[in-house]
Enzyme design. Structure first.
Site: not given
Lengths: 504, 504
Positions: A267, A270, A296
């Site tokens: 995460e 991202h 991604e």
């Protein structure tokens, strides 16, 4: 731009920012729902999200937006200037949004809202039959959506385009064929080798200590806590409300030492992308990841190429060992590295290792293609799932909950989304390989806990652009070509040969 | 209602709910800003709040809202039916909102946004001069606002009406005169008595233990954690995003055993009011406290009439003593009760005890009236503040930060707001006295930790109505009359005579 056009652009920017603020705020409503919202608030929360999303859509697709775009059209399709890019991207989104009738949008919202509940029930009760009716409707609505949006070759292309602009199902099919041809023998060879020990990863590991360790690593790799935060949620995710407010979540499993940490790294990958977008773009449609595949690629790069690498643990393993002396005191760095890279075909995608993960995606892509081609009825899904799992991974899930029901995506109407996970994996290897060329001592830097050179390289080449550059432009600029499977296959072959002996 | 009117009503309800969702979501943005938002997000957050608030305002004041209200007008002004109440309350808010030109609204927003920063700086630097220019502009804008809204007797009435509908400055003046006449001799008598010991309240008290103790009390009194939560923030507040999602915050001071707890009780009083509003009203303008005075009566009732009462500590003191053995082991229940009710004139309103608190408010009301009457220039404010503090409380603040600069309210443009704090205090005594009549053993119930009868009585008589009943209606129904100071004076005289000896 002349002064008249400048006035049009200012007006367009006003609309875009209002829409952006509504969308960001809807994202905050969703973040809060998954982190802090009291349970009893679910109904009113759903209504609030729906009100904000509808209002954003309604304001965006007004005739005036179209008029302004019309008057501003004719700009350079490749320019990365702020105004040109914003006009181009707004034109793209506007044109997609206008093609969908309010009736179809309403019908999709209603059906998926119901299907989400049905899916949760079916998942908990292992009852695919209960979900099949809703899934049939969703496939039908996706077909209607594809027809409304239009496509050149295949209706799936219109769906995929929402998540991975410029990519077609033909490209994905060809890419996945290459991948499969190399991957299946590789997995078989690994299966025949002896598996590393890993049981000690599942002793009891205090959650607070895991959390603190993860937070320190996030600080080290450069997730900016002045402009972001990490919280707990049942399912890890990342979201952003501005380039200066990026939220990631993780979960901590006291019986799994590394799952929480790798979720955090994923995460944060991202999140750092969103934090790195040029501040000038904030609040506009440009301040987003340029495609789900590129997004991604960033999460997987930090999770796998960095987080599951030997240099990374050269840096961090001693610290981890200190925190968990009784559990890891006798485990060597080498053994630990092998255990966190254990390849083990398993039925559930989110638990899959790096090597087998893409096979889970190919299975879903094939099924989606057949559904959209109307060559497969929803009722035949569970059986096909079982058979394909057997072909690809040599295993079969025990039930549909561990099989066809495991992901929520279809219940949300997201057909065309799954391929971007594999695309992201492939891109991550292409991008990391470019970074290695640019930073020859990259692995040494990582082994010293120095992540700045890598992050800075990503900042310059990927993060800053937001949607000003398409995925195609980014890859072309870095590699001179488009997406290919070979850098990823090469990375996997090299890495796992060390652990499992030479691979085909 | 005939079917045509029914259709108009449905359309009006749609508008009202959209506006309500935008306002609730703006409140979530603000809650998040005070609790979890990373610091770097301030600018984008301000823009988002502003976008949502403007959009809510713009949608609400559209001509169509007025047309619908016109076609639905003529309903009973006192009815508590859902439709009649919603039309009445919407008509009231619409008519106020339409009287303010977008230019004036914009100018107020811009000026107060700037003034907020200026105030923070002035407060930190003890530099009133730095804030004076902005405050002058704000007074001028409030005067323009009063003229735009209109009033019968006094421009202040138009401002007060925003926070305390139906009340006039003449009423407040007369109420405060009665209050002052009784209160000043009472405070003087208390000053001449010996002060209870209280130093042990300022030993070191672990923050986590304080937090847990407060959470248990919130559960006991009936704050519903299925439909609400408590978090930490620099300044305690309460807010709600639906009747099923009510958030309160508190702060914990390790050098003050009770300030955090009383903040929690105060905010939970506000919160339980919001949680108790009839679910049918959710998402509409009716799902709010009916006036700030009634709202404050609920927070002060739980903070003071309950939380600072002897029966309450009969129930909880032993538990608290167990948690802090070394600090409280030798402190008797009676001594503890006296110490948390110590009366001590001090310059800062939010630190004021129950007895002197209203004097702080009267000072502010007098100043506001003179500013609005243009009988006082902003530059004369610090001196007048010092003099009036001396008259009312026999003390003078050391500087302007502890004096005229202590509250943020004026920087936010909230002139007319302060009186509602004192009004709430007075109402809390009127309401608690009615509850005592209805529940003769109320004090015994509280001493046993049984809060359900009180909460249920408040639920039936106050909470459920939301804005369906005005403050006037609620008081009239309970007491047969309007707001008066005598029940509060009687409560104070009785309670503090026990602690300080007979009071005048």
């Amino acid at each position: 731009m002349d002064s008249k056009c400048q006035a049009y652009f200012t007006e367009l920017l006003g609309i875009v920012k209002t829409v952006g603020d509504l969308q960001s705020t809807a994202s905050l409503l969703e973040w809060d729902q998954e982190t802090y919202m009291p349970k009893g608030a679910m109904d009113s929360r759903s209504r609030q999200v729906s009100t904000l999303s509808s209002l954003a859509h309604e304001i965006f697709i007004r005739d005036r937006t179209g008029e302004l775009l019309e008057m501003l059209s004719g700009t350079d399709g490749e320019s990365v200037g702020f105004q040109e890019s914003l006009i181009r991207v707004t034109q793209r989104d506007f044109s997609r949004a206008r093609k969908l009738s309010p009736e179809l949008v309403g019908c999709i919202a209603e059906t998926t809202s119901k299907a989400k509940s049905t899916w949760i029930h079916a998942y908990n009760e292992n009852d695919f039959g209960n979900f099949a009716d809703d899934l049939e409707k969703i496939v039908d609505l996706c077909l209607q959506k594809a027809e409304a949006i239009g496509y050149e070759e295949h209706p799936y292309d219109a769906l995929l385009d929402e998540y991975e602009p410029d990519m077609t199902s033909a490209q994905v099919t060809s890419l996945f064929e290459d991948l499969r041809a190399s991957l299946i023998p590789m997995v078989q060879a690994i299966q025949e080798s002896s598996s590393p020990k890993h049981e000690y990863l599942h002793l009891s590991y205090d959650g607070d200590i895991q959390w603190d360790f993860g937070m320190e690593i996030l600080r080290d790799i450069g997730f900016d806590f002045q402009r972001g935060r990490q919280d707990m949620s049942a399912h890890p995710f990342s979201t952003s409300f501005s380039v200066n407010d990026v939220r990631i979540t993780t979960r901590v499993n006291e019986r799994n030492l590394v799952s929480g940490l790798f979720s955090s790294l994923h995460e944060a990958g991202h999140g750092m992308y969103e934090q790195g977008i040029d501040a000038e773009l904030d609040g506009t449609l440009l301040a987003q990841g340029t495609s789900l595949g590129i997004h991604e690629s960033q999460s997987r790069l930090w999770e796998n190429q960095v987080g599951r690498s030997f240099p990374f643990w050269t840096c961090y393993y001693r610290d981890l060992q200190q925190r968990f002396k009784s559990q890891l005191g006798n485990v060597s760095l080498n053994d630990f590295y092998h255990s966190i890279n254990r390849v083990h075909p398993s039925p559930v995608r989110v638990d899959a290792d790096e090597v087998t993960y893409n096979l889970h995606i190919m299975l879903r892509f094939e099924i989606e293609m057949r559904l959209i081609e109307q060559k497969l009825s929803v009722r035949e899904l569970p059986e096909l799932w079982m058979d394909t799992m057997q072909d690809y991974l040599g295993i079969q899930p025990e039930n549909d909950t561990q099989g066809v029901l495991q992901d929520i995506h279809w219940a949300l109407g997201a057909i065309g989304y799954f391929p971007t996970y594999a695309i992201g994996n492939l891109m991550s290897a292409q991008i990391f390989s470019c970074a290695q060329n640019a930073i020859p001592d990259l692995h040494d830097q990582i082994a010293m806990g120095k992540f700045h050179p890598l992050r800075q390289w990503l900042q310059v080449n990927i993060f800053q652009w937001g949607r000003k550059m398409s995925a195609t432009q980014i890859l072309e600029r870095l590699t001179g070509g488009g997406i290919t499977a070979s850098p990823w296959l090469e990375y996997i072959r090299k890495k796992y040969s060390v652990i499992y002996g030479t691979l085909p």
